[in-house]
Design a protein around this motif. Structure first.
Motif, PDB file in Angstrom:
ATOM      1  N   ASP B 165       0.835  -1.205   0.000  1.00 21.91           N
ATOM      2  CA  ASP B 165       0.000   0.000   0.000  1.00 21.91           C
ATOM      3  C   ASP B 165       0.870   1.255   0.000  1.00 21.91           C
ATOM      4  O   ASP B 165       0.480   2.291  -0.530  1.00 21.91           O
ATOM      5  N   ILE B 166       2.043   1.132   0.613  1.00 27.50           N
ATOM      6  CA  ILE B 166       2.969   2.274   0.592  1.00 27.50           C
ATOM      7  C   ILE B 166       3.642   2.367  -0.779  1.00 27.50           C
ATOM      8  O   ILE B 166       3.745   3.436  -1.372  1.00 27.50           O
ATOM      9  N   GLU B 167       4.065   1.200  -1.284  1.00 26.12           N
ATOM     10  CA  GLU B 167       4.743   1.179  -2.593  1.00 26.12           C
ATOM     11  C   GLU B 167       3.864   1.792  -3.685  1.00 26.12           C
ATOM     12  O   GLU B 167       4.345   2.483  -4.566  1.00 26.12           O
ATOM     13  N   ASP B 168       2.588   1.483  -3.595  1.00 31.22           N
ATOM     14  CA  ASP B 168       1.617   1.936  -4.588  1.00 31.22           C
ATOM     15  C   ASP B 168       1.657   3.444  -4.822  1.00 31.22           C
ATOM     16  O   ASP B 168       1.454   3.917  -5.931  1.00 31.22           O
ATOM     17  N   ILE B 169       1.885   4.174  -3.748  1.00 29.61           N
ATOM     18  CA  ILE B 169       1.823   5.635  -3.845  1.00 29.61           C
ATOM     19  C   ILE B 169       3.188   6.290  -3.672  1.00 29.61           C
ATOM     20  O   ILE B 169       3.337   7.485  -3.872  1.00 29.61           O
ATOM     21  N   TRP B 170       4.185   5.483  -3.323  1.00 33.97           N
ATOM     22  CA  TRP B 170       5.470   6.025  -2.890  1.00 33.97           C
ATOM     23  C   TRP B 170       6.032   7.082  -3.841  1.00 33.97           C
ATOM     24  O   TRP B 170       6.447   8.157  -3.433  1.00 33.97           O
ATOM     25  N   HIS B 171       6.045   6.737  -5.124  1.00 31.57           N
ATOM     26  CA  HIS B 171       6.752   7.609  -6.060  1.00 31.57           C
ATOM     27  C   HIS B 171       5.960   8.862  -6.411  1.00 31.57           C
ATOM     28  O   HIS B 171       6.453   9.710  -7.153  1.00 31.57           O
ATOM     29  N   ALA B 172       4.763   8.974  -5.864  1.00 33.17           N
ATOM     30  CA  ALA B 172       4.029  10.224  -6.040  1.00 33.17           C
ATOM     31  C   ALA B 172       4.216  11.132  -4.826  1.00 33.17           C
ATOM     32  O   ALA B 172       3.749  12.260  -4.816  1.00 33.17           O
ATOM     33  N   LEU B 173       4.890  10.605  -3.802  1.00 34.95           N
ATOM     34  CA  LEU B 173       5.034  11.369  -2.562  1.00 34.95           C
ATOM     35  C   LEU B 173       6.328  12.150  -2.561  1.00 34.95           C
ATOM     36  O   LEU B 173       7.268  11.837  -3.285  1.00 34.95           O
ATOM     37  N   GLU B 174       6.356  13.158  -1.725  1.00 37.88           N
ATOM     38  CA  GLU B 174       7.571  13.951  -1.613  1.00 37.88           C
ATOM     39  C   GLU B 174       7.966  14.119  -0.162  1.00 37.88           C
ATOM     40  O   GLU B 174       7.106  14.256   0.717  1.00 37.88           O
ATOM     41  N   ALA B 175       9.284  14.111   0.057  1.00 39.84           N
ATOM     42  CA  ALA B 175       9.785  14.364   1.405  1.00 39.84           C
ATOM     43  C   ALA B 175       9.291  15.750   1.854  1.00 39.84           C
ATOM     44  O   ALA B 175       9.187  16.636   1.024  1.00 39.84           O
ATOM     45  N   PRO B 176       8.970  15.943   3.138  1.00 41.98           N
ATOM     46  CA  PRO B 176       9.118  15.002   4.255  1.00 41.98           C
ATOM     47  C   PRO B 176       7.889  14.118   4.524  1.00 41.98           C
ATOM     48  O   PRO B 176       7.727  13.653   5.651  1.00 41.98           O
ATOM     49  N   TYR B 177       7.095  13.843   3.528  1.00 38.99           N
ATOM     50  CA  TYR B 177       6.064  12.793   3.636  1.00 38.99           C
ATOM     51  C   TYR B 177       5.056  12.994   4.759  1.00 38.99           C
ATOM     52  O   TYR B 177       4.595  12.029   5.369  1.00 38.99           O
ATOM     53  N   SER B 178       4.676  14.235   5.041  1.00 36.14           N
ATOM     54  CA  SER B 178       3.744  14.411   6.168  1.00 36.14           C
ATOM     55  C   SER B 178       2.384  13.792   5.855  1.00 36.14           C
ATOM     56  O   SER B 178       1.736  13.241   6.748  1.00 36.14           O
ATOM     57  N   ASP B 179       1.944  13.839   4.563  1.00 41.52           N
ATOM     58  CA  ASP B 179       0.661  13.211   4.210  1.00 41.52           C
ATOM     59  C   ASP B 179       0.708  11.701   4.421  1.00 41.52           C
ATOM     60  O   ASP B 179      -0.256  11.082   4.856  1.00 41.52           O
ATOM     61  N   LEU B 180       1.878  11.107   4.126  1.00 41.83           N
ATOM     62  CA  LEU B 180       2.038   9.665   4.329  1.00 41.83           C
ATOM     63  C   LEU B 180       1.922   9.317   5.819  1.00 41.83           C
ATOM     64  O   LEU B 180       1.186   8.404   6.206  1.00 41.83           O
ATOM     65  N   PHE B 181       2.633  10.068   6.660  1.00 39.96           N
ATOM     66  CA  PHE B 181       2.586   9.769   8.097  1.00 39.96           C
ATOM     67  C   PHE B 181       1.188  10.005   8.673  1.00 39.96           C
ATOM     68  O   PHE B 181       0.737   9.266   9.543  1.00 39.96           O
ATOM     69  N   GLN B 182       0.512  11.034   8.165  1.00 38.66           N
ATOM     70  CA  GLN B 182      -0.847  11.282   8.655  1.00 38.66           C
ATOM     71  C   GLN B 182      -1.758  10.103   8.352  1.00 38.66           C
ATOM     72  O   GLN B 182      -2.548   9.673   9.186  1.00 38.66           O
ATOM     73  N   TRP B 183      -1.612   9.564   7.125  1.00 32.06           N
ATOM     74  CA  TRP B 183      -2.435   8.406   6.759  1.00 32.06           C
ATOM     75  C   TRP B 183      -2.044   7.193   7.599  1.00 32.06           C
ATOM     76  O   TRP B 183      -2.903   6.484   8.125  1.00 32.06           O
TER      77      TRP B 183
END
Lengths: 337, 544
Positions: B165-183
Motif C-alpha cells: 500500500d505504501i509502494e503503490d503511492i510512494w513515487h508520487a510522494l515527496e519528502a518530508p512525507y507528512s501526508d504519508l505519516f498522517q495516513w
C-alpha cells in the motif's frame, strides 16, 4: 661532557639496547639482561637470562609464562633509583596496566625515558602516569592520528548499562584484551554500581585472580565453564576479542557483541568485526594525550616507536619538536588495544 | 538530532534484519514531523538538497586541521564524513543539536558560502555521533545497510500496514512525507498519487517443483522465455518516465535512453532490462556495467546499449488492467506495442506448446546465453503484488555442475557467524613448474543443510593451512560439486572464467581431490555455451 643519547641507547635486532648499562628494554628475543616495561606479550617475553621489572610485572610474567620464564628476576619498586654499570635507572608509573612502568635512564649528564605503553586517563587498576622531564622521550603512537580522542571510560560503561536495559533477554559478551583491559572493565563496571557476578572466559581467569591477589577489588567473578547457561541471560561475560566470533561463543543465545577498545572510535573497525556495541575504552594515550605528554616532558628529542608514527612525527615537526621514528622489530600493531 | 544519530549508529552496527526493522519502526513511531520524514528520505530517495558536501568540508576542515594530517586521517578512516566528524573540535555546549528540519532548511537555500557557515555552526553544536549523522544526512546514501525497500517495509510494519500500500503511492510522494505519516497514523486518507508515474508492486513467480507438475494442466498455461537481465517496471505519464527495479528502487536516472523511449507514452509495463547489440543479448556482465550508477557517460550509452523486452502491461492510458487475466493483458500489450512501437523495446515472445512433455524438450534444448529458462503463467491470472501461489512459475534451465576443490573458507555473518560458511573453490591446471595447481573459479555460500555446514566447519578447522583474518586457506582435500547457471569469461578472475549463481550441489566426501575437474574442461564448456547462440526455440529478434 654530555653525550648524545643515541650514542648509548639504540635499537638492535634484539630490541632497544642501553650500551653502558648492558641491558635491553622490552627485547623481543632472549637476551642476558632485560628491563621490562609491562606484562603485555609484545613487551614481556620469556627466555631472558635476568629480568628487572616492577613486582607486579614480574608476577604477571610468572602467571603467563611460568615461574621459570627467566633465569633470574629482580623486582624494583617504582621511584627507587639503582645504578647499573654507572647508569642510573628508575621506574616511573606509566598508567597503562597494573605494574606498567616507564624506564628512566640517566647517564653522562643526559636522561632518556622509555615510556613503553602509557595513558593519562584515570584507571582504578593501576597507578597514574607520572611525568619525568628528560632529554629524550621514547613514545608509542598506537593512536597517533588526530581522529583518536578517547571517550571518558565511565560514560562508556553507562552506554553498556543502557544497552543491557534495552536488551534484557540477551547476554552482553564483551571482547576485551585479557591483561589490563579485562580487569579495568570489571572495575569500571563495579564502580558504576553493578554487583552481580561477572563471568569470564577461561583465558582470563588466572590474570584476573592475580589482580585480585595484588589488591584490586573486582567483586564476584566466575569462570563461564560449568555455569548453567541460564545464568548468563541478561548478564555480562568477558572474553578475548577473538572468542566472540569463535565456536566458544555459541553457548550464548544471540549475545550482544561488545568490544572495548580505542579502535572502536572508528565505525568501520566496529563493522568489520561485527561489533554491535562498540565501547571506546583504551589503555593507550589518545592523540591529545600524546601531544600534551610530549610537550610536558620538554624533551629536546622524541623517538616514536610502534603505531601510526608517520602522523605523529609529522605533527611534532610542525610544532618545532625534533622527532623521529624508531623502527623496533617485533612490536604488535595492538589490534586489541 | 540525538535520536536520529542513535538510529544510524544502531543500524550501522546491527547485522540482523529484524533488529534493523525494529530500530526503524521505533524511530518512525516516536520521532516527530517533519524530522522523521527527512530521515525516511535520507534512507530512501535522498533529500531534496543539492549541496557539494565535499567542497563545503574542504573549506571548513582547513580552518582547524593541517591538510597532511587530514589526508592521513582520511586514508586511515576510509570515509570522509566520519573523518570530519571525528576531527571536528569538541565544544563544551554540544548536546541535542538542531532538528533534522533545521539542518535541511539550512542546506536548502543560500549561497555556498552561507551554507558552509551554517554547516560549521551545526557541527559545532553536536557530539561526534551527531556530527557523523548530520554529514550522512546531507551527504546522501548513508550506507548503514538499509535498502530503500527495507526502510519502507519497516515503516509499514511500524504502523501495521501492507508495504504494498505504501509502494503503490510512494513515487508520487515527496519528502518530508507528512501526508504519508498522517495516513499511517489514521489521521488522514491515503494520499492520492494523482498524475505522477508511480511504481506498482510487481507480481513474482515461484520456482516450479517436481510435485507441482501433476497438479497443473498445460492448457491453462502460457509459456515465455525467462531472460537473463533484470526485472523492471516502466511507469510513464505526462512526459515523465521512471524505471523501477522489482524492489521499487527508481533506477531511471542512469537510463536516459529508456526514459526518452517512453516519453510519449502513458502506461505501466513490466519487462526485462537487457544490454542488446544488433538484436543479440549481451552477457549479464555487460548489463552490470550500467547498474548502480548515478550518472551515465556517452561512452557507456554507446558501449552498453540498454533495451527492454516487455512482457506485461498493468496500465494503459489511465485504465488499470491488473484485474484482467494474463491473456487479455497480453493481447492489450501486443496491440499497444504495434500501435506505439516505443524504440529500444520488443516483446518477449510466447513459446507455443502442446503439452508439458513437448515444452520440456524445448526447455532442455535452450542453451542460448540470454536465456535463464522458461516462465509459466496461468492464462487467467490477474496481476497481484508478490509471489502468489499457483499463478506464475519460473522453470530455470537445468544447472550445470562441476567438481571443484575447496581452497578457502570464510566466516559467515548473522546466524552463521563463527561458522565457516562461504567457500572459494577451484579447478586444477598445470602450473609453471610442471606441477598441478588449483585456480579459483567461484565462491558459494548456499546449497547445504545446517548439519552439512557443521561438518564442513569441522573439516575446515581440521585442515587449515593458513589464516588471514576471517579467511582460512585449506589443504586441497575436499571436492564440492558446484551447480551454476552459466559460465562467463572474466578478466577479474585468475582462471579467466566466472560462474553465474554458483551454489553447492553436493559435498563429495568420497571423491579424491585429484579427480576434480581441470581448467581445460571448464574452458571447453565455456566454448560450447557460447558457440551455440541460437536454438530453434529462440525467439526472433526482428521486432525492433
Amino acid at each position: 661532557m654530555a653525550q648524545s643519547v643515541e650514542r648509548w641507547l639504540y635499537p638492535t635486532e634484539h630490541g632497544l639496547f642501553c650500551e653502558p648499562g648492558g641491558f635491553y628494554i622490552d627485547p623481543h628475543r632472549p637476551v642476558d639482561r632485560a628491563i621490562i616495561t609491562h606484562g603485555h606479550g609484545d613487551h614481556a617475553r620469556s627466555g631472558h637470562g635476568a629480568v628487572l621489572a616492577t613486582p607486579e610485572t614480574i608476577a604477571i610474567m610468572k602467571v603467563r609464562y611460568g615461574e621459570t620464564c627467566a633465569g633470574a628476576f629482580q623486582s624494583l619498586a617504582l621511584r627507587e633509583p639503582i645504578t647499573m654499570n654507572g647508569v642510573e635507572v628508575s621506574l616511573a608509573p606509566a598508567g597503562h596496566i597494573l605494574g606498567s612502568a616507564q624506564i628512566v635512564m640517566t647517564w653522562a649528564g643526559r636522561r632518556a625515558v622509555v615510556s613503553g605503553d602509557y595513558k593519562r586517563a584515570s584507571d582504578p587498576t593501576c597507578e597514574a602516569f607520572e611525568l619525568v622531564p628528560c632529554d629524550v622521550f621514547v613514545t608509542e603512537a598506537t593512536f597517533g592520528l588526530p581522529v583518536f580522542r578517547h571517550e571518558v571510560a565511565a560514560n562508556e560503561v553507562h552506554k553498556l548499562f543502557r544497552s543491557m536495559a534495552a536488551e534484557q533477554s540477551r547476554t552482553h559478551l564483551i571482547g576485551a584484551y585479557g591483561l589490563g583491559k579485562c580487569q579495568r572493565m570489571i572495575r569500571l563496571i563495579r564502580d558504576a554500581g553493578y554487583d552481580k557476578p561477572i563471568y569470564l572466559h577461561g583465558a582470563m581467569v588466572a590474570l584476573t585472580h592475580l589482580y585480585q591477589q595484588l589488591g584490586i577489588a573486582l567483586g564476584d567473578v566466575r569462570p563461564v565453564a560449568h555455569e548453567d547457561p541460564k545464568a548468563f541471560v541478561g548478564g555480562i561475560v568477558l572474553c578475548p576479542p577473538s572468542a566472540i566470533g569463535d565456536r566458544w561463543s555459541r553457548r550464548f543465545n544471540d549475545p550482544v557483541s561488545v568490544f572495548a577498545s580505542g579502535w572502536m572510535r572508528i565505525r568501520g573497525r566496529a563493522r568489520q568485526r561485527g561489533v554491535e556495541l562498540p565501547l571506546v575504552v583504551s589503555d593507550h594515550a589518545d592523540w591529545p594525550e600524546l601531544i600534551a605528554t610530549i610537550q610536558e616532558t620538554s624533551a629536546g628529542e622524541i623517538w616514536v616507536t610502534h603505531g601510526r608514527e608517520d602522523a605523529l612525527v609529522y605533527h611534532l615537526s610542525t610544532l618545532g619538536i625534533t622527532a623521529r621514528a624508531l623502527k623496533l622489530v617485533g612490536r604488535d600493531d595492538d589490534e586489541d588495544a | 538530532m540525538r535520536a536520529f544519530a542513535a538510529l544510524l549508529d544502531g543500524l550501522a552496527t546491527t547485522q540482523s534484519r529484524n533488529r534493523k526493522t525494529a530500530l526503524l519502526g521505533r524511530y518512525f513511531r516516536d520521532a516527530s514531523d517533519p524530522d522523521r520524514g527527512w530521515a525516511l528520505a535520507a534512507l530512501t530517495d535522498g533529500l531534496p538538497i543539492r549541496v557539494s558536501l565535499r567542497r563545503m568540508l574542504a573549506g571548513l576542515t582547513s580552518r582547524f586541521i593541517d591538510p597532511v594530517l587530514y589526508k592521513m586521517s582520511r586514508d586511515y578512516v576510509g570515509d570522509t564524513a566520519e573523518t570530519v566528524a571525528l576531527l571536528w573540535p569538541d565544544r563544551a555546549n554540544a548536546g541535542e543539536g538542531p532538528s533534522l528540519d533545521t539542518v535541511v532548511q539550512a542546506m536548502a537555500s543560500g549561497t555556498t558560502a552561507e551554507r558552509t557557515e551554517a554547516l560549521g555552526r551545526i557541527l559545532d553544536s553536536l557530539d561526534p555521533s551527531g556530527r557523523w549523522a548530520v554529514l550522512k544526512l546531507i551527504g546522501g546514501a548513508p550506507r548503514v545497510g538499509v535498502s530503500a525497500r527495507l526502510a519502507r517495509t519497516a515503516l509499514a510494519e511500524a504502523f501495521d500496514r501492507d508495504v504494498n500500500d505504501i509502494e503503490d503511492i510512494w513515487h508520487a510522494l515527496e519528502a518530508p512525507y507528512s501526508d504519508l505519516f498522517q495516513w499511517l497514523e489514521g489521521r488522514a486518507d491515503k494520499p492520492d498519487p494523482g498524475l505522477r508515474p508511480v511504481f506498482r508492486p510487481v507480481m513474482l513467480a515461484h520456482p516450479i517443483e517436481d510435485d507441482d507438475w501433476p497438479k497443473l494442466d498445460a492448457k491453462d498455461f502460457s509459456a515465455e522465455w525467462k531472460w537473463d537481465g533484470i526485472r523492471v517496471q516502466i511507469s510513464a505519464r505526462g512526459g515523465e518516465v521512471r524505471m523501477f527495479s522489482r524492489q521499487g528502487d527508481d533506477i531511471s536516472i542512469a537510463f536516459p535512453e529508456i526514459r526518452s523511449a517512453f516519453a510519449m507514452q502513458t502506461c505501466v509495463a513490466d519487462g526485462e532490462l537487457l544490454v542488446m547489440r544488433d538484436g543479440v543479448i549481451a552477457p549479464f556482465n555487460d548489463l552490470q556495467q550500467r547498474l548502480n550508477r548515478k550518472t551515465v557517460t556517452a561512452k557507456m550509452l554507446r558501449e552498453y546499449p540498454a533495451h527492454v523486452r516487455l512482457y506485461d502491461l498493468l496500465f494503459v492510458d489511465d485504465e488499470d488492467l491488473r484485474a484482467s487475466s494474463f491473456d487479455s493483458r497480453r493481447a492489450r500489450l501486443e496491440a499497444w506495442h504495434v500501435e506505439h512501437q516505443p524504440p529500444l523495446t520488443d516483446l518477449s515472445q510466447l513459446v507455443a506448446f502442446e503439452s508439458f512433455d513437448a515444452l520440456h524438450t524445448v526447455w532442455s534444448s535452450a542453451r542460448d546465453d540470454g536465456i535463464e529458462g522458461l516462465m509459466l503463467k496461468r492464462r487467467d491470472s490477474v496481476y497481484q503484488a508478490g509471489r502468489v501461489k499457483g499463478q506464475w512459475f519460473k522453470w530455470k534451465r537445468a544447472a550445470l555442475t562441476l567438481d571443484c576443490v575447496m581452497m578457502y573458507a570464510q566466516r559467515g555473518s548473522g546466524k552463521r557467524s563463527s561458522f565457516y560458511s562461504d567457500y572459494t573453490f577451484g579447478v586444477w591446471r598445470d602450473g609453471s613448474e610442471g606441477q598441478r595447481e588449483l585456480v579459483p573459479v567461484g565462491k558459494a555460500y548456499s546449497g547445504f543443510t545446517d548439519d552439512e555446514l557443521k561438518q564442513l566447519d569441522r573439516w575446515i578447522r581440521a585442515n587449515t593451512t593458513e589464516t588471514f583474518g576471517p579467511v582460512r586457506a585449506v589443504s586441497p582435500g575436499l571436492v564440492l560439486e558446484v551447480a551454476f547457471d552459466a559460465l562467463q569469461k572474466s578478466a577479474r578472475h585468475k582462471s579467466g572464467v566466472a560462474m553465474r549463481f554458483p551454489r553447492i550441489h553436493r559435498i563429495r566426501w568420497d571423491k579424491p581431490a585429484s579427480e576434480a575437474e581441470t581448467l581445460e574442461t571448464v574452458m571447453a564448456m565455456l566454448g560450447q555455451s557460447t558457440a551455440v547462440p541460437d536454438q530453434p526455440a529462440s525467439p526472433p529478434s526482428t521486432l525492433i
